[in-house]
Motif scaffolding. Structure first.
Motif, mmCIF file in Angstrom:
data_model
loop_
_atom_site.group_PDB
_atom_site.id
_atom_site.type_symbol
_atom_site.label_atom_id
_atom_site.label_comp_id
_atom_site.label_asym_id
_atom_site.label_seq_id
_atom_site.Cartn_x
_atom_site.Cartn_y
_atom_site.Cartn_z
ATOM 1 N N GLU A 391 -6.051 2.260 -7.606
ATOM 2 C CA GLU A 391 -4.803 2.256 -6.849
ATOM 3 C C GLU A 391 -4.861 3.380 -5.824
ATOM 4 N N GLU A 393 -3.190 5.507 -2.510
ATOM 5 C CA GLU A 393 -1.935 5.827 -1.840
ATOM 6 C C GLU A 393 -1.944 5.228 -0.446
ATOM 7 N N CYS A 394 -0.809 4.670 -0.051
ATOM 8 C CA CYS A 394 -0.722 4.025 1.250
ATOM 9 C C CYS A 394 -0.804 5.059 2.368
ATOM 10 N N ALA A 399 2.891 7.520 4.243
ATOM 11 C CA ALA A 399 2.229 8.679 3.640
ATOM 12 C C ALA A 399 2.919 9.944 4.128
ATOM 13 N N ALA A 567 0.018 -2.358 2.141
ATOM 14 C CA ALA A 567 -0.318 -2.097 0.739
ATOM 15 C C ALA A 567 -1.110 -3.262 0.153
ATOM 16 N N LYS A 571 -5.675 -4.050 -0.997
ATOM 17 C CA LYS A 571 -6.191 -4.674 -2.218
ATOM 18 C C LYS A 571 -6.815 -6.042 -1.958
ATOM 19 N N ARG A 650 4.425 -3.310 -3.829
ATOM 20 C CA ARG A 650 5.209 -2.307 -3.118
ATOM 21 C C ARG A 650 4.272 -1.265 -2.514
ATOM 22 N N SER A 651 4.688 -0.704 -1.402
ATOM 23 C CA SER A 651 4.015 0.475 -0.876
ATOM 24 C C SER A 651 4.204 1.620 -1.870
ATOM 25 N N THR A 652 3.245 2.526 -1.919
ATOM 26 C CA THR A 652 3.364 3.655 -2.847
ATOM 27 C C THR A 652 4.532 4.568 -2.481
ATOM 28 N N PHE A 653 5.032 4.481 -1.249
ATOM 29 C CA PHE A 653 6.161 5.309 -0.822
ATOM 30 C C PHE A 653 7.498 4.616 -1.079
ATOM 31 N N HIS A 654 7.460 3.359 -1.485
ATOM 32 C CA HIS A 654 8.684 2.577 -1.669
ATOM 33 C C HIS A 654 9.659 3.223 -2.663
ATOM 34 N N GLN A 656 10.222 6.320 -3.458
ATOM 35 C CA GLN A 656 10.903 7.474 -2.870
ATOM 36 C C GLN A 656 11.984 7.028 -1.888
#
Length: 729
Positions: A391, A393-394, A399, A567, A571, A650-654, A656
Motif C-alpha cells: 500500500e 501513500e498517494c 500528499a 489511488a 494499484k 479511497r485516496s490515503t488522504f481521504h 483526513q
C-alpha cells in the motif's frame, strides 16, 4: 521514484509487448525500470476484428487495456505518440515533450496500409489500419449505407477476404442486400496460401455473391467509385485492406530497413547493428526469414522470446533465437459464425472451425484483460495484495499534512509583527501584498510528491496546480520559482530526471506566459515538485473566498474524482480511458475559468484541491458567513470515480479530509465520499448571481470546461448549524 538499474522503454502496446508486461507482473525484474509509450491506452486484438465486423463481438470485447497491465508490471505509462527513434543517441522523440532516453528499447507499433498515398484513399476509403481507427469508424460508415449498397474491398490477402465475407453476413443480418466486390492486383486471392484454400474461398465467394476482381490495380478512389487501370467500380463504401506498410515512426527513424521499409531484425529480435533496440510484429522483418507475412500470429509467438531476451539483455546474458513456423493453423472468418481452417494441406469449413477460432481468440484477450468494462477486476492476475504490492501513500495534492493538524500548528504561532503592506495572508488561496505605489501583488507556494512515474507529467501538473491559486484570486500569474527534490544525487539519471521534470514545469508555465525565473534542487527519497508563484491583478479588484450572498449560484468548473482515480491507478485498478481523462483534467488550466468567473461577476471564488470539495466549500462559506444547499445529482464526476468509490477504494488522504470536512461543515457525509476526495489540480468553485448562472455555465463549456455545472445555491448562515445541506434534484 528512485531511479535504479537499466531503463527499458516499450514503444507500443502490440501483441508481443502485452506478453512482456504480463510476465513482468508475474515475475518482476530487479533493477529494471520500465516505461511504456502509448498513443492510446487500449490496444485492439487484430484476430477478433473480423468477428467484430460480422457482429459477433462488441467493441469492448476486442480491447486490451494496456494501462492497468503496465501498472501491475510496475511500469510507467507515457500517453504520447512516439515520433522518431535515434538508435545512436538511444533516445525516443515524443510529441510535445522531451525525448526519452533508454538503455534498452523495443518497438511493437504495428503498421499502416499500403497505398494510402494514392489519390482519394485517405479522403474516401475506410482503411483497416490503424486497427483502432478502423474499429471506431466502421459502425458510423455502415450506418450511412442504403438498402442495396455497393461495397468495394481493396486487397486480396486474408484481411480483404475476411472483410468481404463478414461484411456480407453482417449487412444481410440487418436486412441489407449488399453488392460485394473484392479487388486485388494479384492473379488470385490469397496468393500466399495453398491451392486448396484459394479454390475453396473462390467457391464460397461465388455462392455468397461476392465478386473477386483479380489483376485489378487500383489507381485512385473517388467519392462514389474505385478506379483501376482498366475499370471503374461504383462504390458506396470502399474498404482499404491492401497489405502492410511502415508507419511514420518507422519511416522517420534512421534504422536498418528492408526494401519495403520495415525494420530489419536478427533472429534474436534485435535491430540489425543496434543490440540495445528490439522490434517485433508488423513493424519488423526478420533478415533470415523474409518470407514471414504480416500476421498477428507471428507477433503473438514472438512475445515469449522478446520477454526472455529483454531480461537476458538487461542481465548481460545470451539471447534466444526465434524461428518462425512455416505451417500454422490458419483460420479465416467467413461470417455467420462459420470459418475456414487450414493446416498441413487439409482444409475444413464450418461452425466447428469458427468456435475453435473464437475460443483461441477469447482466451488470448482474457489473459491480458485485468479489468472489465466497469473497472472490476477479472481475475486474469492475482489481486495486488495477493501479489505482494505494498500500500503506497498517494501523491499529488493528496500528499499533505491533514487540515486539522495544519490549523492547530498555525494557531500556535505567535502573532506576526504588523506589516501594512500585507493585505491578506493566511486563509485565502494566495497572499495579497501592496507596494509603496499601491500596486497589489499575489503570492503563493505549492508542492507535492510525485503521483506517478512520469516526471514530465508530474512537473507539468505541479505547475498548473500552483498557478491555479493566483487565478482563484482573480489574478494573473507572472513569475515562478521551482523547487525539485530528486531521489538521485548526480550522474545521467539525475540529469535526465531533472530535465523531464522541469520540461513539464516549463510546458505549463510557457503556455500561460509565466516566466520561470529560478529555483532550487535538493536530494531526498522521492521526486517532489514545488513552485512559488507571484502574480498581479492587472489593475482589477481581487476575488476572495468571502463575498458570496444568499441566492447566488455555486459553479464548479471541473469534474471531481482525481484522488480516487490516482489511488486506483497506482494499484492497476483504473481503466486506461479513465486515466487518460484524469490526466487531461489535471493538465487543464483554470485561466479561462477565472476570466469567465470575473466576466459573470463572481462574488467569491476558491480552487478545489487536496482538502476536497467539502473543506474548500466550508472555508468559503465560513469566510462569507453564509451557508449553501448542494445538489448532489449535479456534481460532475470523472469517469470511473463513482464506480471506484462504490468498491471502497479511497485516496490515503481521504480519511483526513473526512474528519476536517465534518469539523468545518458541522456534519459528516460518509455516504457521499466524493465530497472528501482530494483533488489534484482541481477546478474553481465560485458564486455568481443566480440569474447569470446558466449563461456562465454555457460560457465555461464553450471555453473547454465541458464538465462545468451549477452544483448548489448560497443560503443564509445558520449559527451553530451545518454549513451546507444536501439535496438530490
Amino acid at each position: 521514484m528512485a531511479v535504479v538499474g537499466k531503463h527499458l522503454v516499450l514503444v507500443g502496446g502490440g501483441h508481443a509487448h502485452i506478453q512482456v508486461l504480463r510476465r513482468l507482473a508475474m515475475r518482476p525484474e530487479a533493477k529494471l525500470r520500465v516505461t511504456v509509450v502509448l498513443d492510446r491506452p487500449e490496444a485492439v486484438y487484430s484476430g477478433m476484428v473480423p468477428g467484430f465486423v460480422a457482429g459477433d463481438y462488441s467493441r469492448e470485447e476486442l480491447a486490451i487495456d494496456v494501462v492497468p497491465l503496465a501498472r501491475r508490471a510496475g511500469a510507467a505509462v507515457v500517453l504520447a505518440p512516439a515520433l522518431r527513434i535515434d538508435a545512436k543517441e538511444k533516445s525516443i522523440a515524443l510529441r510535445e515533450r522531451p525525448a526519452l532516453r533508454y538503455d534498452l528499447a523495443s518497438l511493437d507499433v504495428g503498421s499502416t496500409v499500403r497505398g494510402r498515398s494514392l489519390p482519394g484513399v485517405a479522403e474516401h476509403a475506410l482503411c483497416t489500419r490503424p486497427i483502432v481507427s478502423f474499429v471506431d469508424e466502421l459502425d458510423r460508415r455502415m450506418a450511412e449505407l442504403g438498402k442495396t449498397p455497393r461495397i468495394v474491398v481493396v486487397g486480396g490477402g486474408a484481411a480483404g477476404v475476411e472483410l468481404c465475407f463478414t461484411l456480407e453476413s453482417r449487412l444481410r443480418s440487418l436486412g441489407i442486400q449488399p453488392q460485394l466486390q473484392l479487388l486485388t492486383g494479384d492473379k488470385r486471392c490469397l496468393a500466399s496460401y495453398d491451392e486448396d484454400v484459394r479454390s475453396r474461398i473462390e467457391e464460397l465467394a461465388d455462392r455468397r455473391g461476392i465478386a473477386l476482381g483479380t489483376e485489378e490495380l487500383v489507381v485512385r478512389v473517388e467519392a462514389d467509385a474505385v478506379i483501376t487501370e482498366s475499370n471503374r467500380f461504383p462504390a458506396d463504401l470502399c474498404v482499404w485492406a491492401s497489405g502492410a506498410a511502415p508507419i511514420s515512426l518507422i519511416e522517420e527513424s534512421a534504422l536498418p530497413k528492408d526494401e519495403a521499409g520495415f525494420v530489419r531484425i536478427a533472429s534474436t529480435l534485435q535491430v540489425v547493428d543496434h543490440p540495445d533496440l528490439f522490434a517485433v510484429g508488423d513493424c519488423a522483418q526478420l533478415d533470415d526469414a523474409p518470407w514471414v507475412p504480416k500476421a498477428g500470429v507471428y507477433a503473438v509467438r514472438q512475445g515469449p522470446f522478446l520477454s526472455d531476451n529483454l531480461r537476458a539483455a538487461a542481465r548481460g546474458r545470451r539471447l534466444r533465437s526465434y524461428r518462425p513456423q512455416r505451417d500454422f493453423l490458419s483460420l479465416i472468418n467467413l461470417g455467420n459464425r462459420r470459418a475456414l481452417a487450414a493446416k498441413w494441406g487439409r482444409v475444413s469449413v464450418g461452425r466447428s472451425a469458427w468456435f475453435l477460432k473464437d475460443r483461441i481468440d477469447r482466451r488470448f484477450v482474457r489473459r491480458f484483460s485485468l479489468l472489465d468494462g466497469l473497472g472490476a477486476p477479472t481475475g486474469a492476475l492475482p489481486s495486488p495484495e495477493e501479489m505482494g504490492m505494498e500500500e503506497m501513500e498517494c501523491g499529488g495534492c493528496a500528499a499533505k499534512l491533514g487540515g486539522d493538524a495544519l490549523a492547530r500548528a498555525l494557531t500556535r504561532l505567535p502573532e506576526a509583527p504588523p506589516d501594512p503592506s500585507v493585505v491578506k495572508s493566511l486563509g485565502d488561496d494566495a497572499a495579497w501584498v501592496t507596494s509603496d505605489k499601491g500596486e497589489t501583488t499575489l503570492h503563493t507556494v505549492d508542492a507535492f510528491r510525485a503521483f506517478g512515474d512520469d516526471p514530465w507529467l508530474v512537473g507539468r501538473v505541479a505547475a498548473v496546480n500552483s498557478i491555479s491559486d493566483i487565478y482563484a484570486c482573480g489574478g494573473r500569474p507572472r513569475h515562478a520559482l521551482a523547487w525539485v527534490q530528486l531521489p538521485e544525487r548526480e550522474g545521467p539519471a539525475a540529469e535526465e530526471l531533472l530535465l523531464q521534470t522541469l520540461s513539464g514545469v516549463r510546458a505549463a508555465l510557457d503556455a500561460e506566459q509565466v516566466s520561470l525565473v529560478g529555483g532550487h534542487t535538493t536530494h531526498g527519497d522521492e521526486l517532489v515538485v514545488g513552485l512559488s508563484v507571484a502574480g498581479d491583478l492587472a489593475g482589477l479588484a481581487p476575488l476572495a473566498k468571502s463575498g458570496a450572498r444568499p441566492g447566488d449560484a455555486l459553479i464548479l468548473t471541473k469534474a471531481l474524482g482525481t484522488g480516487v482515480l490516482l489511488a486506483a491507478d497506482m494499484k492497476g485498478l483504473a481503466r486506461g480511458v479513465w486515466y487518460r481523462e484524469v490526466v487531461a483534467s489535471m493538465l487543464r488550466s483554470n485561466a479561462g475559468a477565472a476570466r469567465i468567473a470575473r466576466r459573470f461577476e463572481a462574488t467569491a471564488c476558491t480552487d478545489v484541491s487536496g482538502f476536497g470539495l467539502a473543506v474548500h466549500l466550508s472555508e468559503m462559506l465560513e469566510a462569507g458567513e453564509v451557508g449553501a444547499v448542494l445538489d448532489l445529482a449535479a456534481f460532475p464526476l470523472l469517469d470511473g470515480a463513482r464506480e471506484l468509490l462504490e468498491t471502497g477504494i479511497r485516496s490515503t488522504f481521504h480519511p483526513q479530509n473526512e474528519l476536517r470536512g465534518a469539523s468545518l461543515a458541522g456534519r459528516k457525509d460518509a455516504d457521499h465520499p466524493i465530497l472528501y476526495d482530494p483533488q489534484t489540480s482541481g477546478g474553481l468553485l465560485f458564486a455568481v448571481p443566480a440569474e447569470r448562472a446558466a449563461d456562465c455555465v454555457a460560457a465555461l463549456r464553450a471555453e473547454g470546461d465541458c464538465a462545468a455545472n451549477r452544483v448548489g445555491t448560497i443560503r443564509g448562515g445558520s449559527p451553530g448549524g451545518a454549513r451546507y445541506d444536501l439535496s438530490s434534484s
